[in-house]
Write an enzyme that holds these catalytic residues in place. Structure first.
Site, PDB file in Angstrom:
ATOM      1  N   GLU A   1    -116.779 -32.614  19.947  1.00 26.47           N
ATOM      2  CA  GLU A   1    -118.003 -33.377  20.285  1.00 26.47           C
ATOM      3  C   GLU A   1    -117.848 -34.587  21.295  1.00 26.47           C
ATOM      4  O   GLU A   1    -118.451 -34.797  22.384  1.00 26.47           O
ATOM      5  CB  GLU A   1    -119.000 -33.959  19.193  1.00 26.47           C
ATOM      6  CG  GLU A   1    -119.454 -33.086  18.171  1.00 26.47           C
ATOM      7  CD  GLU A   1    -118.342 -32.392  17.345  1.00 26.47           C
ATOM      8  OE1 GLU A   1    -117.318 -32.985  17.289  1.00 26.47           O
ATOM      9  OE2 GLU A   1    -118.868 -31.449  16.443  1.00 26.47           O
TER      10      GLU A   1
ATOM     11  N   VAL B   1     -66.554 -16.165  35.835  1.00 29.79           N
ATOM     12  CA  VAL B   1     -65.598 -16.790  35.068  1.00 29.79           C
ATOM     13  C   VAL B   1     -66.097 -16.853  33.597  1.00 29.79           C
ATOM     14  O   VAL B   1     -67.083 -17.183  33.507  1.00 29.79           O
ATOM     15  CB  VAL B   1     -65.124 -17.935  35.885  1.00 29.79           C
ATOM     16  CG1 VAL B   1     -64.478 -17.725  37.140  1.00 29.79           C
ATOM     17  CG2 VAL B   1     -66.442 -18.988  36.066  1.00 29.79           C
TER      18      VAL B   1
ATOM     19  N   ARG C   1     -80.536 -21.868  41.449  1.00 36.30           N
ATOM     20  CA  ARG C   1     -82.050 -22.566  41.166  1.00 36.30           C
ATOM     21  C   ARG C   1     -81.772 -22.866  39.595  1.00 36.30           C
ATOM     22  O   ARG C   1     -82.631 -23.197  38.994  1.00 36.30           O
ATOM     23  CB  ARG C   1     -82.766 -21.471  41.003  1.00 36.30           C
ATOM     24  CG  ARG C   1     -82.626 -20.217  40.694  1.00 36.30           C
ATOM     25  CD  ARG C   1     -83.699 -18.989  40.658  1.00 36.30           C
ATOM     26  NE  ARG C   1     -84.145 -18.914  39.101  1.00 36.30           N
ATOM     27  CZ  ARG C   1     -83.811 -18.116  38.475  1.00 36.30           C
ATOM     28  NH1 ARG C   1     -82.757 -17.110  38.838  1.00 36.30           N
ATOM     29  NH2 ARG C   1     -84.015 -17.684  37.293  1.00 36.30           N
TER      30      ARG C   1
ATOM     31  N   ASP D   1     -76.305  -9.777  40.292  1.00 39.46           N
ATOM     32  CA  ASP D   1     -77.763  -9.713  40.271  1.00 39.46           C
ATOM     33  C   ASP D   1     -78.474 -10.978  41.025  1.00 39.46           C
ATOM     34  O   ASP D   1     -79.362 -11.658  40.320  1.00 39.46           O
ATOM     35  CB  ASP D   1     -78.219  -9.687  38.690  1.00 39.46           C
ATOM     36  CG  ASP D   1     -79.639  -9.439  38.353  1.00 39.46           C
ATOM     37  OD1 ASP D   1     -80.093  -8.713  39.193  1.00 39.46           O
ATOM     38  OD2 ASP D   1     -80.032 -10.032  37.592  1.00 39.46           O
TER      39      ASP D   1
ATOM     40  N   ILE E   1    -115.018 -25.248  18.746  1.00 39.35           N
ATOM     41  CA  ILE E   1    -115.254 -24.069  18.600  1.00 39.35           C
ATOM     42  C   ILE E   1    -114.463 -22.792  19.346  1.00 39.35           C
ATOM     43  O   ILE E   1    -113.917 -21.948  18.611  1.00 39.35           O
ATOM     44  CB  ILE E   1    -116.655 -23.767  18.700  1.00 39.35           C
ATOM     45  CG1 ILE E   1    -117.506 -24.745  18.064  1.00 39.35           C
ATOM     46  CG2 ILE E   1    -117.194 -22.196  18.366  1.00 39.35           C
ATOM     47  CD1 ILE E   1    -119.171 -24.499  18.058  1.00 39.35           C
ATOM     48  N   ALA E   2    -114.266 -23.103  20.614  1.00 39.60           N
ATOM     49  CA  ALA E   2    -113.673 -21.933  21.236  1.00 39.60           C
ATOM     50  C   ALA E   2    -113.677 -20.856  20.827  1.00 39.60           C
ATOM     51  O   ALA E   2    -112.837 -19.933  20.235  1.00 39.60           O
ATOM     52  CB  ALA E   2    -112.103 -22.529  21.075  1.00 39.60           C
TER      53      ALA E   2
ATOM     54  N   HIS F   1     -72.710 -25.986  35.504  1.00 38.47           N
ATOM     55  CA  HIS F   1     -71.644 -26.264  34.324  1.00 38.47           C
ATOM     56  C   HIS F   1     -70.297 -25.910  34.673  1.00 38.47           C
ATOM     57  O   HIS F   1     -69.931 -25.954  35.983  1.00 38.47           O
ATOM     58  CB  HIS F   1     -72.010 -25.489  33.090  1.00 38.47           C
ATOM     59  CG  HIS F   1     -73.352 -25.591  32.709  1.00 38.47           C
ATOM     60  ND1 HIS F   1     -74.059 -26.766  31.938  1.00 38.47           N
ATOM     61  CD2 HIS F   1     -74.630 -24.685  32.661  1.00 38.47           C
ATOM     62  CE1 HIS F   1     -75.290 -26.508  31.629  1.00 38.47           C
ATOM     63  NE2 HIS F   1     -75.677 -25.545  32.135  1.00 38.47           N
TER      64      HIS F   1
ATOM     65  N   GLY G   1     -74.147 -13.842  44.324  1.00 34.90           N
ATOM     66  CA  GLY G   1     -74.027 -13.538  42.931  1.00 34.90           C
ATOM     67  C   GLY G   1     -74.014 -12.216  42.196  1.00 34.90           C
ATOM     68  O   GLY G   1     -74.760 -11.554  42.915  1.00 34.90           O
TER      69      GLY G   1
ATOM     70  N   GLN H   1     -75.737 -21.051  46.380  1.00 32.77           N
ATOM     71  CA  GLN H   1     -76.907 -20.825  46.262  1.00 32.77           C
ATOM     72  C   GLN H   1     -77.484 -20.969  44.390  1.00 32.77           C
ATOM     73  O   GLN H   1     -76.693 -20.155  43.916  1.00 32.77           O
ATOM     74  CB  GLN H   1     -77.679 -19.377  46.842  1.00 32.77           C
ATOM     75  CG  GLN H   1     -78.805 -18.893  45.882  1.00 32.77           C
ATOM     76  CD  GLN H   1     -79.981 -19.276  46.155  1.00 32.77           C
ATOM     77  OE1 GLN H   1     -80.515 -19.744  47.407  1.00 32.77           O
ATOM     78  NE2 GLN H   1     -81.132 -19.414  45.564  1.00 32.77           N
TER      79      GLN H   1
ATOM     80  N   HIS I   1     -69.502 -23.167  36.897  1.00 33.12           N
ATOM     81  CA  HIS I   1     -69.754 -22.831  38.027  1.00 33.12           C
ATOM     82  C   HIS I   1     -69.101 -23.846  38.987  1.00 33.12           C
ATOM     83  O   HIS I   1     -68.498 -23.466  40.294  1.00 33.12           O
ATOM     84  CB  HIS I   1     -71.285 -23.412  38.319  1.00 33.12           C
ATOM     85  CG  HIS I   1     -72.362 -22.675  37.392  1.00 33.12           C
ATOM     86  ND1 HIS I   1     -72.775 -22.846  36.513  1.00 33.12           N
ATOM     87  CD2 HIS I   1     -72.799 -21.740  37.789  1.00 33.12           C
ATOM     88  CE1 HIS I   1     -73.772 -22.166  36.018  1.00 33.12           C
ATOM     89  NE2 HIS I   1     -73.965 -21.294  36.670  1.00 33.12           N
TER      90      HIS I   1
END
Length: 574
Positions: A435, A334, A200, A294, A478-479, A204, A292, A198, A207
């Site tokens: 504007e 590893v 997300r 965590d 202007i925000a 590399h 894995g 698994q 892995h």
């Protein structure tokens, strides 16, 4: 039919005759409908194709409460994560939803009917209880808890589903297998022992070494099974990740590994999520599952402490492995040994041996700044894919967002900045003058707080798309409200740089500089809710730079902005 967890059969709701499908499709056109959210779409697909076996619909109240409190359906079957169809009061009223009513569920992308839901019940969940029991704490720092309280709607609908068609996918179609298809694929390949990985995140060398070791030790083949539905906010997009996985696949021994994509909406639920992931992989026909350190952890809570212990997920999945019917492979970290040019499990490193590693944070820094990434860490093919999606700062887009009173000088500075940036010719520069943008995008809006916030949100959306495309966007509204400015920053920062420039010219000076007589018209009552007079201006407390046209020239203000961009590497670098 294939065995699933609990010794049942795979609940593939697509396996039925064509006549039934035509009848359902015709009926769907006559029913009230609900447009699914992205999470609901992911959940629906995995219910319909059997990935969520034994579920055959969204949880009713009895099953929901049992899952929240006991990690089991009311039948006693193991199921750790509530799968809900959340709806608003308005949706219930508009569609006259009540028990026994049938409702069509629509794909949010093309509004195609995907399934018909027969309503069993409608209930208001205790979201704080769900957060505490399922995710361990009612803390909005957890992405799933934040979703519960701020995105999910107030009511849940329970009921069984009848499939009409699968959601359409137009990306990586050859790598998308349903549980039924993947089981058939394993059978064709004569794979009887399969270990699933698994992920997300990009993969590399570490892995690759980890997964090869796991397969060899279990005398199994390997399934790389990444999540391509919703993941943790801020994760690398799945398009980039799948290109990485494809680049990595040739690095495995011939015939060892296969790649299949999982349209799962993760909750980042740690231990419970790990059990969930194991059940899903068992449904897909694998025999072993890597859990894995965590696993599916969301990071730190609002007190800065990890939500879950590093091995909590492994312990909980191990507790239920016999019931799931799958062997658990604990993740062995590893690390790289330069002396032997190999990756070694952390618990096998001899004392005194030097090892190297690059954290995810450090990798992202190197990608942003265009710094080298050593081959011992990742393969050149993988790094090439990541650099395409994560160019160095000098090639990334950014937005300069000016805010200040009318006639404060922000427009003059914005125009001068556009000219200065155009000198470089390294990226397209777009000036979205307040504007002009209001006339083109927001002509129907007035000047109430709500209308001003909508106007800023629209400008932020346009600037975000320009930033995503690698351009420079300059905004000069202007925000007046901090909340709208903060929302604009959040919209744009996910795509590139964002700089808030506060032009703090005093009101008295702005009135003197007003060549159009706007302030005078406002004083006469011709313009209502005018910022600085009868409407407030909330001065920024988080500006990246503050300039005052009475103290600095336009050219000096532009120079200070250029220095900001140069310091952060957006200009003046290769």
């Amino acid at each position: 039919m294939a065995n699933t967890p609990h010794g049942g059969v795979l609940k593939d709701l697509y396996l039925r005759d064509a006549n039934k499908e035509e009848l359902l499709r015709a009926e769907a056109c006559t029913l009230p409908s609900i447009i699914l959210t992205e999470r609901q779409l992911c959940d629906l697909e995995l219910i319909l194709n059997g990935g969520f076996s034994p579920l055959e619909g969204f949880l009713n109240e009895k099953d929901y409460n049992s899952v929240v409190e006991n990690m089991r359906l009311s039948s006693g079957l193991l199921w750790p994560i509530p799968i809900n169809l959340d709806v608003s009061k308005r949706e219930i009223e508009d569609n006259k939803i009540e028990p026994s009513r049938r409702i069509t569920l629509l794909d949010p992308r093309d509004y195609e009917p995907l399934a018909i839901l027969t309503v069993e019940d409608i209930y208001r969940p205790d979201k704080s209880k769900e957060a505490k029991f399922v995710y361990g704490a009612d803390d909005s720092a957890h992405p799933a808890v934040n979703y519960l309280h701020h995105i999910a709607k107030e009511f849940y609908i329970g009921g069984l589903l009848e499939a009409i068609q699968a959601p359409s996918h137009y990306d990586y179609v050859s790598n998308r297998y349903t549980p039924t298809e993947l089981r058939a694929h394993f059978k064709k390949l004569q794979w009887t022992r399969v270990v699933a990985f698994q992920t997300r995140n990009p993969m590399h060398r570490a892995h690759r070494e980890l997964t090869v070791r796991a397969a060899r030790h279990r005398k199994a083949h390997l399934l790389i099974h990444p999540v391509v539905g919703l993941t943790k906010p801020g994760d690398i997009d799945h398009y980039t990740r799948v290109r990485v996985y494809k680049a990595l696949m040739p690095k495995y021994p011939n015939g060892m590994a296969e790649l299949s994509l999982l349209p799962l909406a993760m909750r980042m639920g740690g231990p419970r999520e790990a059990v969930w992931h194991a059940l899903i992989r068992k449904n897909h026909g694998v025999t072993h599952f890597i859990v894995g350190r965590d696993h599916a952890g969301p990071g730190k809570n609002s007190q800065g402490v990890d939500f879950y212990g590093p091995y909590d997920a492994q312990k909980l999945v191990e507790q239920y492995k016999d019931e799931i019917g799958i062997e658990i492979v604990p993740f062995q970290m590893v690390t790289y040994s330069p002396e032997t040019d190999e990756y070694i499990p952390a618990d096998e490193i001899p004392e005194g041996v030097k090892t190297l590693n690059i954290s995810g944070t450090e990798l992202r820094r190197r990608l942003k700044l265009g710094l080298p990434i050593p081959e011992w860490f990742s393969y050149p093919e993988v790094v090439s894919v990541l650099r395409q999606s994560h160019p160095p700062r000098g090639q990334q887009g950014f937005t300069i967002f000016f805010t200040g009173l009318h006639a404060s000088g922000k427009n003059a500075i914005a125009h001068a900045l556009q000219v200065s940036l155009n000198q470089e010719s390294t990226r397209t520069v777009s000036l979205l003058a307040g504007e002009n943008i209001r006339a083109e995008l927001s002509s129907e809006l007035g000047f109430s707080k709500r209308d001003r916030d909508i106007n800023i949100a629209r400008q932020a959306f346009v600037a975000g798309e320009l930033t995503r495309a690698g351009a420079a966007a300059i905004l000069a509204p202007i925000a007046p409200y901090a909340e709208a400015r903060d929302a604009a920053r959040k919209t744009i920062e996910q795509f590139g740089g964002f700089y808030l420039i506060y032009v703090s010219t005093p009101l008295e000076e702005c009135i003197k500089r007003d060549q159009e007589g706007i302030y005078e018209r406002a004083k006469r009552g011709e313009i209502k809710e005018f910022t600085g007079l009868d409407a407030p201006y909330e001065a920024p407390s988080n500006a990246d730079l503050t300039v005052d046209i009475t103290k600095q020239s336009v050219s000096q203000a532009v120079h200070e902005i250029i220095l900001l961009l140069e310091k952060d590497g957006y200009i003046g670098s290769a």
